[in-house]
Design an enzyme around this catalytic site. Structure first.
Site, short mmCIF file in Angstrom:
data_model
loop_
_atom_site.label_atom_id
_atom_site.label_comp_id
_atom_site.label_asym_id
_atom_site.label_seq_id
_atom_site.Cartn_x
_atom_site.Cartn_y
_atom_site.Cartn_z
N ASP A 57 65.24 1.58 37.09
CA ASP A 57 66.04 0.98 36.03
C ASP A 57 65.33 1.11 34.69
O ASP A 57 64.21 1.62 34.60
CB ASP A 57 66.31 -0.49 36.37
CG ASP A 57 67.49 -1.07 35.60
OD1 ASP A 57 68.36 -0.28 35.18
OD2 ASP A 57 67.55 -2.29 35.43
N GLU A 63 64.40 -0.72 41.18
CA GLU A 63 65.48 -1.67 41.47
C GLU A 63 66.12 -1.32 42.81
O GLU A 63 66.31 -0.15 43.14
CB GLU A 63 66.54 -1.66 40.37
CG GLU A 63 67.69 -2.64 40.64
CD GLU A 63 68.47 -3.03 39.40
OE1 GLU A 63 69.47 -3.76 39.55
OE2 GLU A 63 68.09 -2.63 38.29
#
Length: 469
Positions: A57, A63
């Site tokens: 991310d 993420e």
């Protein structure tokens, strides 16, 4: 809704600590962390055979987004599996650096704020009926989200006191402890942006399902939780309130005059008794607002029945958590709720070493609580010692690492596994499955998030297995 899809997206903090030499930059650490992902999926944004999504991310944060789950058990298991998957990448990077003679330790943190004051998130997703009046839902949900942190916050040490409203710099007062990590970094109640304004609820309409029937509620105000039981209470209590709202239950108007300011008030008041200004000129405390919702939900369940077998568990922990705050007795929940588990650990260390919360060592322990390493992370140390409760078994988590829940994710996971086994180029998102063959392309749209089978996808999987693509 009789059935609901849940999902959790978690951004992890990543750092390389090298006291005796140069450390890897955040970008270099992230790039090397994702080298195995790139080798496997030819991209740094991939869907996995367990149906989840793994990607880098903004800000070099790894993420993980869980696969769609249709039960409380499965969403907790998938969240724990995501932590294990990303930590395995950390472990592989550490081994690689050690083999190269690069000194230092790679740390992965499941928390929400780094040492520089930068915030990163934990986002919850709830499928809701398109027919639900969204403005009414927001009106009832925001006061609940503002005050639920007294139950499901991850806890945070502030060595020099709370930061001023709107400031990134530390405070300049007495050391303190707050319920929430994320509360000081949320600026408004609802918005279609997630990074610029940091709202509590993102209103951008991306259902990842049949838009005629469903909408996705995207909650971004919560903390990342290490405790499975805290995660289960967070999702379970929110789901119960949503069911009541969707059923048309009449609830009193508790619109807050300033939700973002109230969020901070609640976080930094461990008594739960700070008066929060309402839009109608009256005021309520966090404890009063939470008790009001709990009592309404309890009556709703008594009338309509529990929709899954863990509802009594959710209601009991919800009530006990509020009692712990009201009675200032964190021992009632210091095996189940993150803020209390962490506070017990920090208080014991401070008492045995003659320290208070202003000591740098306490801030280090606060961070170490969120270290995902099974050997170095303090929460996982407590887990090994049997000092905290679990919601799912280790076997459930291991299964979730490689196997998708019984939702659309099962289709996606099987498709991804088959395409990789056949070494066929493919493109995947939450709804679409696409084969990029040398002579033709085949695409399937999976709009029903509950469907575990779909004829055209089954055909593609069979053709991949037969080498007919």
């Amino acid at each position: 809704m009789d059935r609901r899809i849940y999902g959790i997206e978690t951004e992890f903090g990543l750092t390389h600590s090298a006291p005796e030499g140069p450390a890897l930059s955040a970008d270099d650490a992230a790039r090397r962390l994702f080298a195995p992902v790139l080798a496997w999926g030819r991209a740094s944004n991939v869907f996995l055979p367990n149906g989840g999504r793994l990607y880098l991310d903004v800000g070099s944060h790894p993420e993980y987004a869980t696969a769609e789950a249709a039960t409380l058990h499965d969403v907790v298991a998938q969240d724990a599996a995501g932590e294990r998957i990303v930590d395995e990448l950390r472990s592989r990077l550490q081994e690689s650096l050690d083999a190269e003679g690069v000194r230092g330790t790679v740390h992965l943190f499941k928390n929400n704020v780094d040492s520089a004051g930068n915030a990163f998130g934990s986002h919850e997703n709830y499928m809701i009926a398109r027919s639900t009046e969204f403005s009414r839902l927001l009106g009832h949900l925001l006061p609940f989200l503002v005050t639920r942190q007294i139950l499901v916050g991850a806890g945070k040490v502030h060595p020099s006191g709370p930061p001023a409203f709107g400031a990134f710099a530390p405070g300049d007062g007495a050391a303190s402890y707050s319920f929430s990590q994320r509360a000081d970094h949320i600026w408004e109640g609802s918005s279609s942006a997630t990074t610029r304004s940091r709202p509590m609820i993102n209103t951008r309409d991306e259902p990842h399902a049949d838009a005629q029937h469903y909408r996705r509620l995207h909650v971004i105000t919560g903390d990342s939780n290490m405790s499975q039981t805290t995660t289960a209470l967070k999702i379970g209590a929110t789901d119960l309130l949503l069911r009541m709202i969707e059923a048309g239950q009449i609830l009193p108007d508790r619109t807050l005059a300033d939700p973002a300011s109230a969020l901070r008030q609640v976080s930094h008041d461990l008594t739960g008794t700070a008066r929060l200004a309402l839009a109608d000129g009256s005021s309520r405390t966090a404890l009063e607002l939470q008790h009001e919702v709990l009592e309404a939900v309890t009556r709703f369940v008594q009338r309509h029945g529990a929709h899954h077998d863990r509802v009594p568990w959710v209601l009991e922990l919800w009530e006990r958590g509020l009692r712990a705050v009201a009675e200032q007795n964190a021992s009632l929940v210091d095996r189940e709720l993150d803020w209390a588990v962490k506070k017990k650990l920090l208080d014991a260390y401070a008492a045995s070493h003659g320290m208070d919360l202003s000591h740098p060592r306490l801030a280090q322990l606060d961070l170490a609580y969120h270290d995902t390493s099974p050997t170095h992370g303090l929460f996982h140390m407590l887990e090994r010692r049997g000092a905290v409760e679990s919601f799912v078994s280790p076997q459930d988590v291991s299964r979730a690492v490689g196997q998708a829940p019984e939702t659309r994710a099962r289709l996606r996971g099987r498709f991804v596994a088959a395409a990789h086994a056949a070494d066929v180029n493919h493109t995947v998102d939450w709804v679409h499955l696409k084969l990029n063959g040398p002579h033709s392309q085949r695409i399937s749209m999976c709009k029903d998030p509950f469907a575990t089978t779909q004829p055209d996808v089954e055909e593609m999987i069979r053709d991949l297995a037969a080498g007919a693509v």
